[in-house]
Design an enzyme around this catalytic site. Structure first.
Site, PDB file in Angstrom:
ATOM      1  N   LYS A  41      -5.620 -10.276  -5.119  1.00  0.00           N
ATOM      2  CA  LYS A  41      -6.867 -10.622  -4.426  1.00  0.00           C
ATOM      3  C   LYS A  41      -7.969  -9.615  -4.740  1.00  0.00           C
ATOM      4  O   LYS A  41      -7.690  -8.453  -5.039  1.00  0.00           O
ATOM      5  CB  LYS A  41      -6.632 -10.709  -2.915  1.00  0.00           C
ATOM      6  CG  LYS A  41      -6.337  -9.382  -2.253  1.00  0.00           C
ATOM      7  CD  LYS A  41      -6.568  -9.439  -0.751  1.00  0.00           C
ATOM      8  CE  LYS A  41      -6.628  -8.010  -0.209  1.00  0.00           C
ATOM      9  NZ  LYS A  41      -7.409  -7.805   0.965  1.00  0.00           N
ATOM     10  N   LYS A  67       0.816  -1.227   0.000  1.00  0.00           N
ATOM     11  CA  LYS A  67       0.000   0.000   0.000  1.00  0.00           C
ATOM     12  C   LYS A  67       0.841   1.265   0.000  1.00  0.00           C
ATOM     13  O   LYS A  67       0.360   2.317  -0.421  1.00  0.00           O
ATOM     14  CB  LYS A  67      -0.962  -0.003   1.194  1.00  0.00           C
ATOM     15  CG  LYS A  67      -2.069  -1.022   1.041  1.00  0.00           C
ATOM     16  CD  LYS A  67      -3.195  -0.801   2.005  1.00  0.00           C
ATOM     17  CE  LYS A  67      -4.357  -1.720   1.667  1.00  0.00           C
ATOM     18  NZ  LYS A  67      -5.489  -1.552   2.547  1.00  0.00           N
ATOM     19  N   LYS A  83     -11.525  -4.222  -1.675  1.00  0.00           N
ATOM     20  CA  LYS A  83     -12.394  -3.043  -1.667  1.00  0.00           C
ATOM     21  C   LYS A  83     -11.643  -1.814  -2.122  1.00  0.00           C
ATOM     22  O   LYS A  83     -12.194  -0.931  -2.752  1.00  0.00           O
ATOM     23  CB  LYS A  83     -12.864  -2.745  -0.237  1.00  0.00           C
ATOM     24  CG  LYS A  83     -13.891  -3.652   0.307  1.00  0.00           C
ATOM     25  CD  LYS A  83     -14.436  -3.030   1.600  1.00  0.00           C
ATOM     26  CE  LYS A  83     -14.378  -4.022   2.732  1.00  0.00           C
ATOM     27  NZ  LYS A  83     -13.199  -3.846   3.577  1.00  0.00           N
TER      28      LYS A  83
HETATM   29  N1  AQP Z   1     -10.062 -11.471  -1.652  1.00  0.00           N
HETATM   30  C1  AQP Z   1     -10.310 -11.955  -0.440  1.00  0.00           C
HETATM   31  N2  AQP Z   1     -10.471 -13.284  -0.266  1.00  0.00           N
HETATM   32  C2  AQP Z   1     -10.741 -13.788   0.962  1.00  0.00           C
HETATM   33  N3  AQP Z   1     -10.868 -13.016   2.078  1.00  0.00           N
HETATM   34  C3  AQP Z   1     -10.725 -11.691   1.943  1.00  0.00           C
HETATM   35  N4  AQP Z   1     -10.801 -10.668   2.819  1.00  0.00           N
HETATM   36  C4  AQP Z   1     -10.574  -9.512   2.163  1.00  0.00           C
HETATM   37  N5  AQP Z   1     -10.346  -9.751   0.863  1.00  0.00           N
HETATM   38  C5  AQP Z   1     -10.440 -11.092   0.682  1.00  0.00           C
HETATM   39  C6  AQP Z   1     -11.095 -10.802   4.227  1.00  0.00           C
HETATM   40  O1  AQP Z   1     -12.190  -9.949   4.550  1.00  0.00           O
HETATM   41  C7  AQP Z   1     -12.028  -9.467   5.876  1.00  0.00           C
HETATM   42  C8  AQP Z   1     -12.214  -7.967   5.896  1.00  0.00           C
HETATM   43  O2  AQP Z   1     -11.089  -7.358   5.283  1.00  0.00           O
HETATM   44  P1  AQP Z   1     -10.880  -5.851   4.959  1.00  0.00           P
HETATM   45  O3  AQP Z   1     -11.922  -5.037   5.579  1.00  0.00           O
HETATM   46  O4  AQP Z   1      -9.454  -5.488   5.184  1.00  0.00           O
HETATM   47  O5  AQP Z   1     -11.230  -5.945   3.419  1.00  0.00           O
HETATM   48  P2  AQP Z   1     -10.598  -5.812   2.001  1.00  0.00           P
HETATM   49  O6  AQP Z   1     -11.676  -6.154   1.074  1.00  0.00           O
HETATM   50  O7  AQP Z   1      -9.323  -6.523   1.865  1.00  0.00           O
HETATM   51  O8  AQP Z   1     -10.426  -4.290   1.894  1.00  0.00           O
HETATM   52  P3  AQP Z   1      -9.245  -3.470   1.400  1.00  0.00           P
HETATM   53  O9  AQP Z   1      -9.706  -2.073   1.514  1.00  0.00           O
HETATM   54  O10 AQP Z   1      -8.784  -3.928   0.082  1.00  0.00           O
HETATM   55  O11 AQP Z   1      -8.213  -3.713   2.487  1.00  0.00           O
HETATM   56  P4  AQP Z   1      -6.853  -4.462   2.443  1.00  0.00           P
HETATM   57  O12 AQP Z   1      -6.218  -4.096   1.144  1.00  0.00           O
HETATM   58  O13 AQP Z   1      -6.221  -3.853   3.630  1.00  0.00           O
HETATM   59  O14 AQP Z   1      -7.064  -5.921   2.583  1.00  0.00           O
HETATM   60  C9  AQP Z   1     -10.645  -9.915   6.348  1.00  0.00           C
HETATM   61  O15 AQP Z   1     -10.780 -11.037   7.196  1.00  0.00           O
HETATM   62  C10 AQP Z   1      -9.948 -10.299   5.076  1.00  0.00           C
HETATM   63  O16 AQP Z   1      -8.982 -11.310   5.288  1.00  0.00           O
END
Ligand code: AQP
Length: 327
Positions: free
Chosen positions: A192, A111, A195
């Site tokens: 992956k 990031k 969001k």
């Molecule tokens: N692609 C994914 N596959 C499986 N599990 C996932 N999680 C996130 N992406 C995947 C899991 O969801 C939970 C919440 O995570 P988050 O709020 O950090 O969500 P995110 O979608 O990953 O959002 P961001 O904004 O992209 O954040 P980063 O980049 O920080 O991960 C967690 O339990 C996560 O493992």
């Protein structure tokens, strides 16, 4: 009952990765464990997010999680910033963690890469996450595969704290699902589903319509050799579609791969299975939207219950490090 804690950032619309990697397990953990689930709005501040949007998303995340199956009678759902002990505990742990171990976090590296100026909060985010967990004496933390490294850090820091000050904190363990732990972006299967990275066609949202789901799955990037085989290394796009169909229908990836000869048929069935998996959530979300006024009271109740546990843990930790309690 053992304690469970997990959190989700209100940083964007929830997607299939969030559901399969985390929320799906949160729902089943409600009965077997004393479950605490947190909308981690403070974590979302590490990104550039509009204040009004953050407020709205925090509120709507509660509706989304209820629609996905969280039941406030069987779990405690709350907003991180409503429980002040999260930031207090984070400071105690920041004074326990080291720069070197935070620098090794791959999420921070990803990031911060290419940015001229990097926020301190982005760097210390995993320590706040460790605080989120230890405050609730959580033994089990249901998360997707991408969070394994942060969980290892939380274990390391909690263990070090205990070594220095006595057995104060419970050392948590990650609970990563056997299937669906890392859902990949349908357009960029090397990364992956996320969001915070914009990929409208590559991200299946939890509340997408059946038509949107079908369109996205049909357009999923695969390869040109036309051989249906589960091989995440050399055929990551196809492997992702196979995995999604397998997890949505509770089959093995080999079973799914052996059942198809053509990519098109596999995609059609995958889309249908995902539509059926997500349909009840979408229906329930529409019902809940009719009564949004219930959310603030529900979150206030959650914060009250969460504060009872968090304040006791924080008081124990503050006492142990030598802070003079207020009389
Ligand atoms: N692609 C994914 N596959 C499986 N599990 C996932 N999680 C996130 N992406 C995947 C899991 O969801 C939970 C919440 O995570 P988050 O709020 O950090 O969500 P995110 O979608 O990953 O959002 P961001 O904004 O992209 O954040 P980063 O980049 O920080 O991960 C967690 O339990 C996560 O493992």
């Amino acid at each position: 009952m053992s304690r469970v804690l997990s959190g989700i950032q209100p940083s964007g619309d929830l997607h299939l990765g969030n559901y399969l990697g985390a929320i799906h397990n949160w729902v089943s953990d409600q009965d077997a464990h004393d479950a605490y689930y947190c909308i981690v709005d403070l974590h979302a501040l590490t990104l550039d997010i509009d204040p009004n949007e953050l407020r709205a998303r925090t509120h709507d995340s509660a509706l989304d999680l209820l629609a996905a199956g969280l039941d406030p009678e069987r779990c405690t759902l709350f907003v991180q910033s409503h429980v002040v002990e999260h930031t207090q505990m984070a400071w105690l742990l920041e004074c326990t963690a080291t720069m070197g171990e935070l620098r090794r976090m791959t999420q921070f590296k990803d990031k911060s890469a290419g940015q001229d100026s990097v926020r301190v909060g982005l760097f210390t985010y995993p320590v706040l996450q460790a605080a989120d967990i230890v405050l609730y004496d959580a033994e089990r933390v249901p998360v997707g595969d991408d969070q394994r490294q942060h969980l290892e850090l939380a274990r390391e820091v909690a263990g070090r704290f205990n070594h220095r000050f006595g057995e104060i904190l419970v050392v948590p363990e990650a609970a990563v699902p056997a299937a669906g732990a890392r859902v990949m972006d349908l357009q960029h299967p090397e990364r992956k589903m996320s969001k915070s990275v914009s990929s409208p066609l590559g991200t299946v949202l939890m509340l997408d319509s059946p038509e949107e789901i079908t369109r996205k799955v049909k357009k999923a990037v695969t390869d040109t050799d036309n051989e249906v085989r589960y091989d995440p290394e050399s055929k990551p796009g196809l492997a992702n579609v196979i995995e999604l169909l397998a997890v949505a229908t509770q089959r093995t990836t080999d079973d799914v791969a052996n059942s198809y000869e053509r990519y098109g048929d596999l995609k059609v069935d995958c889309a249908e299975a995902l539509v059926e998996l997500l349909r009840p959530i979408r229906t329930r979300r529409a019902e809940l939207a009719a009564d949004p006024g219930a959310v603030p009271a529900l979150l206030a109740r959650g914060a009250h219950k969460a504060t009872e546990v968090a304040s006791a843990t924080y008081a124990r930790a503050a006492q142990a490090v030598g802070l003079l309690g207020r009389s």
